[in-house]
Motif scaffolding. Structure first.
Motif, PDB file in Angstrom:
ATOM      1  N   ILE A   1       8.422  -6.768   2.988  1.00  0.00           N
ATOM      2  CA  ILE A   1       9.640  -6.047   2.611  1.00  0.00           C
ATOM      3  C   ILE A   1      10.765  -6.425   3.564  1.00  0.00           C
ATOM      4  O   ILE A   1      10.583  -6.431   4.783  1.00  0.00           O
ATOM      5  CB  ILE A   1       9.431  -4.528   2.655  1.00  0.00           C
ATOM      6  CG1 ILE A   1       8.274  -4.112   1.733  1.00  0.00           C
ATOM      7  CG2 ILE A   1      10.704  -3.795   2.260  1.00  0.00           C
ATOM      8  CD1 ILE A   1       8.515  -4.379   0.280  1.00  0.00           C
ATOM      9  N   GLN A   2      11.929  -6.724   3.008  1.00  0.00           N
ATOM     10  CA  GLN A   2      13.107  -7.029   3.814  1.00  0.00           C
ATOM     11  C   GLN A   2      14.198  -6.020   3.496  1.00  0.00           C
ATOM     12  O   GLN A   2      14.492  -5.752   2.343  1.00  0.00           O
ATOM     13  CB  GLN A   2      13.613  -8.445   3.509  1.00  0.00           C
ATOM     14  CG  GLN A   2      14.880  -8.820   4.272  1.00  0.00           C
ATOM     15  CD  GLN A   2      15.445 -10.165   3.849  1.00  0.00           C
ATOM     16  OE1 GLN A   2      14.957 -10.770   2.897  1.00  0.00           O
ATOM     17  NE2 GLN A   2      16.452 -10.631   4.550  1.00  0.00           N
ATOM     18  N   LYS A   3      14.798  -5.462   4.533  1.00  0.00           N
ATOM     19  CA  LYS A   3      15.906  -4.545   4.323  1.00  0.00           C
ATOM     20  C   LYS A   3      17.181  -5.333   4.078  1.00  0.00           C
ATOM     21  O   LYS A   3      17.488  -6.273   4.813  1.00  0.00           O
ATOM     22  CB  LYS A   3      16.083  -3.618   5.531  1.00  0.00           C
ATOM     23  CG  LYS A   3      15.012  -2.543   5.635  1.00  0.00           C
ATOM     24  CD  LYS A   3      15.351  -1.529   6.715  1.00  0.00           C
ATOM     25  CE  LYS A   3      14.327  -0.408   6.764  1.00  0.00           C
ATOM     26  NZ  LYS A   3      14.671   0.609   7.789  1.00  0.00           N
TER      27      LYS A   3
ATOM     28  N   ASP B   1      15.498   8.837  -0.702  1.00  0.00           N
ATOM     29  CA  ASP B   1      15.124   7.786   0.244  1.00  0.00           C
ATOM     30  C   ASP B   1      13.608   7.683   0.348  1.00  0.00           C
ATOM     31  O   ASP B   1      13.032   6.590   0.371  1.00  0.00           O
ATOM     32  CB  ASP B   1      15.736   8.093   1.614  1.00  0.00           C
ATOM     33  CG  ASP B   1      15.477   6.982   2.628  1.00  0.00           C
ATOM     34  OD1 ASP B   1      15.061   5.878   2.213  1.00  0.00           O
ATOM     35  OD2 ASP B   1      15.690   7.203   3.825  1.00  0.00           O
TER      36      ASP B   1
ATOM     37  N   THR C   1      16.718   0.696  -4.011  1.00  0.00           N
ATOM     38  CA  THR C   1      17.640   1.470  -3.186  1.00  0.00           C
ATOM     39  C   THR C   1      17.750   2.880  -3.769  1.00  0.00           C
ATOM     40  O   THR C   1      16.980   3.247  -4.667  1.00  0.00           O
ATOM     41  CB  THR C   1      19.012   0.789  -3.092  1.00  0.00           C
ATOM     42  OG1 THR C   1      19.840   1.493  -2.148  1.00  0.00           O
ATOM     43  CG2 THR C   1      19.720   0.747  -4.436  1.00  0.00           C
TER      44      THR C   1
ATOM     45  N   SER D   1       8.781   0.901  -2.714  1.00  0.00           N
ATOM     46  CA  SER D   1       8.845  -0.428  -2.099  1.00  0.00           C
ATOM     47  C   SER D   1       7.548  -0.811  -1.397  1.00  0.00           C
ATOM     48  O   SER D   1       7.361  -1.980  -1.038  1.00  0.00           O
ATOM     49  CB  SER D   1      10.005  -0.498  -1.102  1.00  0.00           C
ATOM     50  OG  SER D   1       9.756   0.331   0.030  1.00  0.00           O
ATOM     51  N   ASN D   2       6.659   0.156  -1.222  1.00  0.00           N
ATOM     52  CA  ASN D   2       5.416  -0.111  -0.507  1.00  0.00           C
ATOM     53  C   ASN D   2       4.181  -0.107  -1.403  1.00  0.00           C
ATOM     54  O   ASN D   2       3.057  -0.107  -0.895  1.00  0.00           O
ATOM     55  CB  ASN D   2       5.236   0.907   0.629  1.00  0.00           C
ATOM     56  CG  ASN D   2       6.095   0.580   1.840  1.00  0.00           C
ATOM     57  OD1 ASN D   2       5.805  -0.323   2.614  1.00  0.00           O
ATOM     58  ND2 ASN D   2       7.188   1.320   1.990  1.00  0.00           N
TER      59      ASN D   2
ATOM     60  N   TYR E   1      15.489  -2.092  -0.195  1.00  0.00           N
ATOM     61  CA  TYR E   1      14.257  -2.759   0.199  1.00  0.00           C
ATOM     62  C   TYR E   1      13.978  -3.912  -0.759  1.00  0.00           C
ATOM     63  O   TYR E   1      13.726  -3.694  -1.946  1.00  0.00           O
ATOM     64  CB  TYR E   1      13.099  -1.766   0.200  1.00  0.00           C
ATOM     65  CG  TYR E   1      13.400  -0.513   0.997  1.00  0.00           C
ATOM     66  CD1 TYR E   1      13.290  -0.496   2.374  1.00  0.00           C
ATOM     67  CD2 TYR E   1      13.850   0.649   0.354  1.00  0.00           C
ATOM     68  CE1 TYR E   1      13.594   0.655   3.112  1.00  0.00           C
ATOM     69  CE2 TYR E   1      14.160   1.796   1.063  1.00  0.00           C
ATOM     70  CZ  TYR E   1      14.030   1.794   2.441  1.00  0.00           C
ATOM     71  OH  TYR E   1      14.339   2.923   3.157  1.00  0.00           O
ATOM     72  N   GLN E   2      14.067  -5.129  -0.259  1.00  0.00           N
ATOM     73  CA  GLN E   2      13.821  -6.320  -1.055  1.00  0.00           C
ATOM     74  C   GLN E   2      12.330  -6.623  -1.055  1.00  0.00           C
ATOM     75  O   GLN E   2      11.738  -6.882  -0.001  1.00  0.00           O
ATOM     76  CB  GLN E   2      14.589  -7.511  -0.478  1.00  0.00           C
ATOM     77  CG  GLN E   2      14.237  -8.863  -1.090  1.00  0.00           C
ATOM     78  CD  GLN E   2      14.733  -9.007  -2.508  1.00  0.00           C
ATOM     79  OE1 GLN E   2      15.925  -9.092  -2.740  1.00  0.00           O
ATOM     80  NE2 GLN E   2      13.816  -9.044  -3.459  1.00  0.00           N
ATOM     81  N   MET E   3      11.720  -6.585  -2.205  1.00  0.00           N
ATOM     82  CA  MET E   3      10.292  -6.868  -2.319  1.00  0.00           C
ATOM     83  C   MET E   3      10.083  -8.371  -2.485  1.00  0.00           C
ATOM     84  O   MET E   3      10.749  -9.022  -3.289  1.00  0.00           O
ATOM     85  CB  MET E   3       9.687  -6.112  -3.503  1.00  0.00           C
ATOM     86  CG  MET E   3       9.938  -4.619  -3.465  1.00  0.00           C
ATOM     87  SD  MET E   3       9.127  -3.723  -4.807  1.00  0.00           S
ATOM     88  CE  MET E   3       7.420  -3.861  -4.272  1.00  0.00           C
TER      89      MET E   3
ATOM     90  N   GLN F   1      11.374   4.367  -0.566  1.00  0.00           N
ATOM     91  CA  GLN F   1      10.449   3.735   0.380  1.00  0.00           C
ATOM     92  C   GLN F   1       9.039   3.673  -0.190  1.00  0.00           C
ATOM     93  O   GLN F   1       8.338   2.667  -0.032  1.00  0.00           O
ATOM     94  CB  GLN F   1      10.454   4.508   1.695  1.00  0.00           C
ATOM     95  CG  GLN F   1      11.737   4.357   2.494  1.00  0.00           C
ATOM     96  CD  GLN F   1      11.623   4.992   3.865  1.00  0.00           C
ATOM     97  OE1 GLN F   1      10.707   4.679   4.630  1.00  0.00           O
ATOM     98  NE2 GLN F   1      12.538   5.892   4.182  1.00  0.00           N
TER      99      GLN F   1
ATOM    100  N   GLU G   1      21.679   0.711   1.858  1.00  0.00           N
ATOM    101  CA  GLU G   1      20.534  -0.083   2.300  1.00  0.00           C
ATOM    102  C   GLU G   1      19.446  -0.041   1.234  1.00  0.00           C
ATOM    103  O   GLU G   1      19.222   0.980   0.588  1.00  0.00           O
ATOM    104  CB  GLU G   1      19.997   0.494   3.609  1.00  0.00           C
ATOM    105  CG  GLU G   1      18.858  -0.300   4.219  1.00  0.00           C
ATOM    106  CD  GLU G   1      18.406   0.269   5.547  1.00  0.00           C
ATOM    107  OE1 GLU G   1      18.704  -0.337   6.595  1.00  0.00           O
ATOM    108  OE2 GLU G   1      17.759   1.345   5.540  1.00  0.00           O
TER     109      GLU G   1
END
Length: 383
Positions: free
Chosen positions: A173-175, A40, A152, A47-48, A165-167, A44, A163
């Motif tokens: 970022i959208q979960k 996880d 994910t 995704s950032n 993370y949509q970039m 994350q 769950e």
């Protein structure tokens, strides 16, 4: 990719020749990932960072190369840091120099900017680069060269979705909830563990030794003046997936124990022979479920009329403590049947797809025919 379930008819292929004793080679142990690095957390982190077209190309090149080498669509962290753009099975890479900002640099910048304690960031990155964590990109061959990934991770509990993370192009970022259908429709990167890289895929074995066949055509075997046949795995098909899509494709390990090339005519000669184990892995990717895949892999190179039975096992490799399956192969000398004990290596958590003894009569009767072995269908042929 997940653990492994390829019929990656994997590990190195071992033929223990008559009158010789060889050690059974097992794959290098899978390195352990430190507990303080979670899947996880890596998802994350990815995704950032500002992933763009160049990083997408890098990951796509790596997973495509892995697939071309007979593995799943995977990009190990150890390759990401050491040889950007390289897949499992690659040994040299010129891709690192061609990336202005490889993904490793984005990760390094992000980690060093948040871990302020002296040496903490470098230590964390070093652990990540030596771990068995990877990026798995299912259905990557469908990518058209545009779009950013949904990221994910594998939950480890077999869940069909998780769950993610949509970039977005604007950097936000959208979960979202991610399932296999989404992975079919858009690029999805799954952070999971690698376990197949320590096996030699059938494709890699073929490159090293052409006698493993060409993967689709007929195997050409010259046998002038010989009295034996060759037992070949012509094709393989699985009718089910053994693991969640988040864990990756399936890695099957097929092992056959026999007395290869047995020709003894006396009990004294029989004692000179040692059993042999053919051991290899085949990776079946998610899209290949239900497909008949040609392999043309040699299981027993010299199948003689004196061989009475062989031991056969198919596992879906999930790791665990190394153990063995004690079994027997049989031969005939002067119309008497003699058994050879064989210890075939398996792992404690492996799913046993099928195991048992195959007699000479069964193999000869069903040569060239598709036969069911648990949840897989194989064509074995004597040529």
């Amino acid at each position: 990719m997940k653990y492994r379930f390829y019929l990656i008819l994997g590990l190195a292929a071992l033929f223990i020749a008559s009158c010789e004793k060889h050690e059974v080679i097992v794959p290098e142990p899978v390195p352990q990932t430190p507990e303080y690095i979670s899947l996880d957390q890596v998802a994350q982190l990815l995704s950032n960072v500002p992933i763009g077209a160049e990083q997408m190309e890098e990951v796509h090149h790596a997973v495509s190369s892995s697939a071309g080498n007979g593995y799943d669509e995977e990009y190990r962290m150890r390759d990401l840091f050491a040889l950007p753009g390289s897949g499992v099975g690659d040994t040299l890479s010129t891709k690192a120099a061609s990336y202005a900002r490889p993904l490793r640099e984005l990760l390094r910048e992000a980690v060093l900017s948040t871990k302020s304690a002296e040496g903490e960031g470098e230590a964390w990155l070093d652990s990540l680069s030596k771990s068995d964590i990877q990026i798995y990109w299912p259905f990557s061959e469908q990518w058209q060269g545009s779009g950013l990934p949904v990221i994910t991770y594998d939950t480890g509990d077999g869940a069909p979705m998780n769950e993610g993370y949509q970039m977005r192009p604007d950097g936000s970022i959208q979960k979202v909830m991610v399932d296999e259908q989404m992975a079919l429709e858009k690029p999805v990167w799954v952070i999971n563990y690698n376990s197949d890289a320590y096996y030699k895929s059938l494709e890699m074995l073929r490159r090293q030794d052409p006698s493993w066949g060409t993967g689709g055509g007929d195997i050409v075997v010259t046998k002038a003046g010989t009295d034996f046949k060759t037992l070949v795995l012509r094709s393989f098909k699985t009718t089910r997936q053994f693991d969640s899509w988040l864990a990756g494709g399936s890695e099957f390990v097929v092992r056959m124990g026999s007395v290869n090339g047995f020709k003894a005519s006396t009990e004294a000669e029989m004692r000179l022979y040692q059993p042999s184990i053919t051991d290899f892995m085949i990776v079946v990717r998610r899209k290949q479920l239900g497909e008949t895949l040609p392999f043309n892999a040699v299981l027993v190179s010299e199948w003689t009329g004196k061989m009475d039975s062989c031991a056969f096992i198919i596992t879906e490799d999930d790791g665990g403590t190394r153990t063995t399956w004690k079994c027997n192969a049989a031969v005939k000398v002067n119309s008497k049947t003699y058994g050879f004990e064989i210890e075939i290596p398996i792992n404690a958590r492996d799913d046993i797809v099928w195991r048992g003894s195959l007699t000479r009569g069964y193999i000869e009767k069903n040569s060239g025919k598709e036969c069911r072995f648990g949840d897989v269908e194989l064509v074995l042929e004597l040529i």
